[in-house]
Design a protein around this motif. Structure first.
Motif, PDB file in Angstrom:
ATOM      1  N   LYS A  16       1.820   2.035  -3.390  1.00  0.00           N
ATOM      2  CA  LYS A  16       0.683   2.624  -4.113  1.00  0.00           C
ATOM      3  C   LYS A  16       0.581   4.129  -3.921  1.00  0.00           C
ATOM      4  O   LYS A  16       0.155   4.848  -4.813  1.00  0.00           O
ATOM      5  N   VAL A  17       0.905   4.618  -2.726  1.00  0.00           N
ATOM      6  CA  VAL A  17       0.807   6.053  -2.480  1.00  0.00           C
ATOM      7  C   VAL A  17       2.123   6.768  -2.763  1.00  0.00           C
ATOM      8  O   VAL A  17       2.325   7.915  -2.361  1.00  0.00           O
ATOM      9  N   GLY A  18       3.024   6.063  -3.437  1.00  0.00           N
ATOM     10  CA  GLY A  18       4.253   6.706  -3.879  1.00  0.00           C
ATOM     11  C   GLY A  18       5.327   6.810  -2.824  1.00  0.00           C
ATOM     12  O   GLY A  18       6.184   7.694  -2.882  1.00  0.00           O
ATOM     13  N   LEU A  19       5.297   5.921  -1.834  1.00  0.00           N
ATOM     14  CA  LEU A  19       6.341   5.937  -0.815  1.00  0.00           C
ATOM     15  C   LEU A  19       7.155   4.643  -0.913  1.00  0.00           C
ATOM     16  O   LEU A  19       6.593   3.551  -0.968  1.00  0.00           O
ATOM     17  N   GLY A  20       8.478   4.799  -0.932  1.00  0.00           N
ATOM     18  CA  GLY A  20       9.356   3.650  -1.102  1.00  0.00           C
ATOM     19  C   GLY A  20       9.482   2.825   0.168  1.00  0.00           C
ATOM     20  O   GLY A  20       9.030   3.220   1.248  1.00  0.00           O
ATOM     21  N   ALA A  21      10.132   1.674   0.032  1.00  0.00           N
ATOM     22  CA  ALA A  21      10.273   0.748   1.158  1.00  0.00           C
ATOM     23  C   ALA A  21      11.091   1.372   2.295  1.00  0.00           C
ATOM     24  O   ALA A  21      10.917   1.015   3.456  1.00  0.00           O
ATOM     25  N   ASP A  22      11.972   2.314   1.944  1.00  0.00           N
ATOM     26  CA  ASP A  22      12.805   2.931   2.982  1.00  0.00           C
ATOM     27  C   ASP A  22      11.983   3.722   3.997  1.00  0.00           C
ATOM     28  O   ASP A  22      12.398   3.930   5.129  1.00  0.00           O
ATOM     29  N   VAL A  23      10.784   4.174   3.590  1.00  0.00           N
ATOM     30  CA  VAL A  23       9.949   4.971   4.489  1.00  0.00           C
ATOM     31  C   VAL A  23       9.305   4.098   5.566  1.00  0.00           C
ATOM     32  O   VAL A  23       9.049   4.556   6.685  1.00  0.00           O
ATOM     33  N   LYS A  30       0.493  12.549   5.177  1.00  0.00           N
ATOM     34  CA  LYS A  30      -0.828  12.440   4.565  1.00  0.00           C
ATOM     35  C   LYS A  30      -0.928  11.158   3.739  1.00  0.00           C
ATOM     36  O   LYS A  30      -1.928  10.454   3.778  1.00  0.00           O
ATOM     37  N   ARG A  31       0.136  10.870   2.999  1.00  0.00           N
ATOM     38  CA  ARG A  31       0.104   9.673   2.151  1.00  0.00           C
ATOM     39  C   ARG A  31       0.145   8.398   2.980  1.00  0.00           C
ATOM     40  O   ARG A  31      -0.472   7.398   2.611  1.00  0.00           O
ATOM     41  N   VAL A  32       0.861   8.435   4.110  1.00  0.00           N
ATOM     42  CA  VAL A  32       0.839   7.269   4.996  1.00  0.00           C
ATOM     43  C   VAL A  32      -0.578   7.074   5.550  1.00  0.00           C
ATOM     44  O   VAL A  32      -1.094   5.955   5.610  1.00  0.00           O
ATOM     45  N   GLY A  33      -1.213   8.204   5.904  1.00  0.00           N
ATOM     46  CA  GLY A  33      -2.596   8.134   6.384  1.00  0.00           C
ATOM     47  C   GLY A  33      -3.516   7.534   5.332  1.00  0.00           C
ATOM     48  O   GLY A  33      -4.421   6.751   5.635  1.00  0.00           O
ATOM     49  N   LEU A  34      -3.240   7.876   4.098  1.00  0.00           N
ATOM     50  CA  LEU A  34      -4.021   7.339   2.977  1.00  0.00           C
ATOM     51  C   LEU A  34      -3.799   5.837   2.848  1.00  0.00           C
ATOM     52  O   LEU A  34      -4.747   5.055   2.698  1.00  0.00           O
ATOM     53  N   ALA A  35      -2.528   5.424   2.941  1.00  0.00           N
ATOM     54  CA  ALA A  35      -2.212   3.996   2.861  1.00  0.00           C
ATOM     55  C   ALA A  35      -2.909   3.249   3.994  1.00  0.00           C
ATOM     56  O   ALA A  35      -3.428   2.146   3.810  1.00  0.00           O
ATOM     57  N   ARG A  36      -2.941   3.867   5.182  1.00  0.00           N
ATOM     58  CA  ARG A  36      -3.588   3.218   6.325  1.00  0.00           C
ATOM     59  C   ARG A  36      -5.094   3.091   6.086  1.00  0.00           C
ATOM     60  O   ARG A  36      -5.706   2.091   6.449  1.00  0.00           O
ATOM     61  N   LYS A  91       0.836  -1.210   0.000  1.00  0.00           N
ATOM     62  CA  LYS A  91       0.000   0.000   0.000  1.00  0.00           C
ATOM     63  C   LYS A  91       0.872   1.262   0.000  1.00  0.00           C
ATOM     64  O   LYS A  91       0.507   2.266  -0.612  1.00  0.00           O
ATOM     65  N   LEU A  92       2.005   1.195   0.694  1.00  0.00           N
ATOM     66  CA  LEU A  92       2.902   2.354   0.709  1.00  0.00           C
ATOM     67  C   LEU A  92       3.410   2.638  -0.708  1.00  0.00           C
ATOM     68  O   LEU A  92       3.510   3.795  -1.120  1.00  0.00           O
TER      69      LEU A  92
END
Ligand SMILES: Nc1ncnc2c1ncn2[C@@H]1O[C@H](COP(=O)(O)OP(=O)(O)OP(=O)(O)O)[C@@H](O)[C@H]1O
Ligand SMILES: [Mg+2]
Lengths: 265, 259
Positions: free
Chosen positions: A137-144, A158-164, A134-135
């Motif tokens: 999908k919202v444009g955040l890499g595995a390092d995040v 915000k994007r993490v909140g979206l993934a959640r 899901k991360l």
């Protein structure tokens, strides 16, 4: 128990809000709000700051208790839900909070996996894999995934909140200002993501936004909230010729018009 | 007229507060028995509430025991009854000062920490977020803290008892000229199960009050940083007062029961 009337009345409706009132002390926020979210569609609520858009969503989730009125989800009256029935009810929803509301005591991936692990009993390893997917999908890499929320920028939070919110593939998702604080390109990525999440999956979404570009892109229908009531509601294409002066003023962003901003000097 | 309005209003506010606290307590206590129980969180909280309170509780207990021996010596010496110092120190520590000192120190440390943490979670909507992730906030946040406090406090008080008596021993032998072996023998001979138990029962009650006040004030904090600050202060003050009141009531009950 569903009454026969509500089945026919609300056929095809996932969420029905009827005459909901909510006040905080002397301040009336919702004043007999009526709103229907059709099953499998994306409804966007627009409206000025402080008109009670976030309060509306919180009433549906039971975080706030309405003073009057009724909220039906799948024909079920939400006010009567207790205990396990309420747990099951809440599992239908995913929610992106306006301020992200990430758990600052746990890393990003656990934030995303939280609803799977705690709310739905998914194993940690599997939940972790889903979280990373899901991360992405919202444009955040595995390092995040291993970072803590305090180490992220506002837009990343915000994007993490979206993934959640989408992690458990819920039936209903609420997005409270999903693109606020994102750059135009990332906004478009998120808009596409919301569109993809809804189209073809049968997910029902209710989004709140001030961003009309975003609203036009993600909405099947748009509703405008003003002074505690829905003053206009219709298909997205009709927003430009709504014939409603309030809507007109809002979408063109004019200071002059029937909506008077309460600016105190 | 203004005066009566003000009195009326604050009475109503107080009643409302008592009502809210009762509902919160009932919710927390009934959540105790129903699964799921987050055992790993209970473990984490036991470390934070119990283990990390050891230094401060140990230090305060030591000096309290020591000063108790010095003062009791002054009183008893007037009647040539210095030989009772070890016994009075023992009973004073076990029945009163061990639990009360540990309770107040842990109230300062832990009620504040709980209120600040939960208060921040409240104002940043993290508690609402828990709800939307199908997790009951009271179960996830309050029950583990209550459980950990209920278990940690008696353990802490047992340690405080031992260190407090040691403090008395050190003061008596170093400053008052007691012989170590005699002091210890008297202490061991007068060690009584009821004295120990009554202190530990108090500890359980204090543990409950500490975690409850921290959680309740945190859960109900409003506004931003200022609200969290107020919640933290209220948590410490209310926990401390309730501990002292509960201590008085429990001592009375134990006296009546001859316990
Ligand atoms: N918990 C609360 N206690 C008291 N007042 C509240 C509470 N939550 C919201 N309000 C009030 O209700 C009104 C509506 O708030 P809400 O957050 O729904 O606005 P909004 O439409 O989402 O605005 P924005 O677009 O700025 O997010 C505001 O005036 C706010 O002060
Ligand atoms: Mg809002």
């Amino acid at each position: 128990m569903e009454s026969a009337a509500s089945v026919t009345d609300d056929d095809g409706a996932k969420i029905v809000i009827k005459g909901v009132k909510k006040r905080f002390g002397p301040k009336v926020v919702l004043d007999g709000l009526d709103l229907t979210v059709p099953r499998g569609q994306s409804l966007v609520v627009i409206g000025g700051s402080g008109t009670g858009k976030s309060v509306t969503i919180k009433c549906v989730l039971g975080i706030l208790k309405p003073d009057a009125g009724q909220i039906l989800v799948d024909g079920q009256d939400t006010a009567k839900l207790r205990g396990r029935a309420r747990d099951a009810y809440l599992r239908k929803f995913g929610m992106l909070f306006q301020g992200a509301a990430l758990f600052d005591s746990m890393p990003v991936w656990e934030n995303v996996a939280f609803g799977l692990i705690q709310g739905r009993g998914v194993g940690r390893k599997k939940a972790r894999d889903i979280a990373y997917e899901k991360l992405t999908k919202v444009g955040l890499g595995a390092d995040v995934g291993g970072l803590y929320p305090s180490e992220l920028s506002g837009g990343m939070q915000k994007r993490v909140g979206l993934a959640r919110a989408i992690a458990a593939d819920p039936e209903i998702i609420f997005f409270d200002e999903p693109t606020t604080g994102l750059d135009p390109i990332m906004s478009d990525v998120i808009n596409n993501l919301i569109v993809d999440t809804v189209r073809g999956t049968g997910t029902t979404t209710l989004s709140i936004t001030h961003d009309l570009v975003s609203a036009r892109k993600i909405a099947d229908r748009i509703a405008m909230l003003y002074k505690g009531k829905i003053i206009w509601e219709g298909p997205t294409a009709e927003i430009d010729h709504s014939g409603n002066p309030y809507v007109g003023q809002f979408i063109h962003g004019r200071a002059e018009g029937p909506i008077k901003m309460e600016v105190r000097g | 007229m203004k005066f009566f309005t003000a009195v009326g209003r604050s009475t109503l506010e107080l009643l409302g507060e008592v009502g809210r606290l009762s509902i919160f307590t009932a919710d927390a206590v009934t959540s105790f028995i129903r699964p799921p129980i987050y055992w790993s969180l209970v473990g984490t909280q036991m470390m934070r509430i119990g283990f990390f309170s050891l230094p401060v509780v140990g230090l305060t207990a030591f000096f309290t025991g020591a000063v108790l021996a010095l003062q009791i010596y002054i009183g008893t010496a007037r009647y040539g009854a210095e030989q009772f110092v070890p016994t009075v120190v023992l009973i004073g520590i076990l029945r009163e000062l061990g639990p009360v000192i540990a309770g107040l120190m842990v109230a300062g440390r832990v009620s504040a920490a709980i209120a600040a943490e939960l208060g921040t979670m409240r104002v940043t909507e993290q508690i609402d977020a828990l709800t939307t992730l199908a997790t009951r906030p009271v179960k996830y946040l309050v029950v583990p803290r209550l459980m950990a406090a209920l278990v940690s406090m008696p353990l802490l008080v047992a340690v405080a008892d031992a260190i407090g008596v040691l403090g008395g021993y050190v003061a008596a032998t170093k400053s008052l000229g007691f012989t170590g072996s005699i002091y210890l023998n008297t202490t061991m001979n007068d060690l009584n199960g009821n004295d120990v138990m009554s202190g530990l029962i108090k500890a359980v009650v204090f543990g409950f009050l500490i975690a409850l006040m921290g959680s309740y004030n945190g859960f109900n904090s409003k506004g931003g940083a200022q609200g969290v600050g107020a919640a933290t202060t209220n948590a410490v003050v209310s926990a401390s007062i309730l501990i002292l009141v509960a201590n008085y009531i429990l001592t009375n009950i134990f006296n009546i029961l001859n316990f």
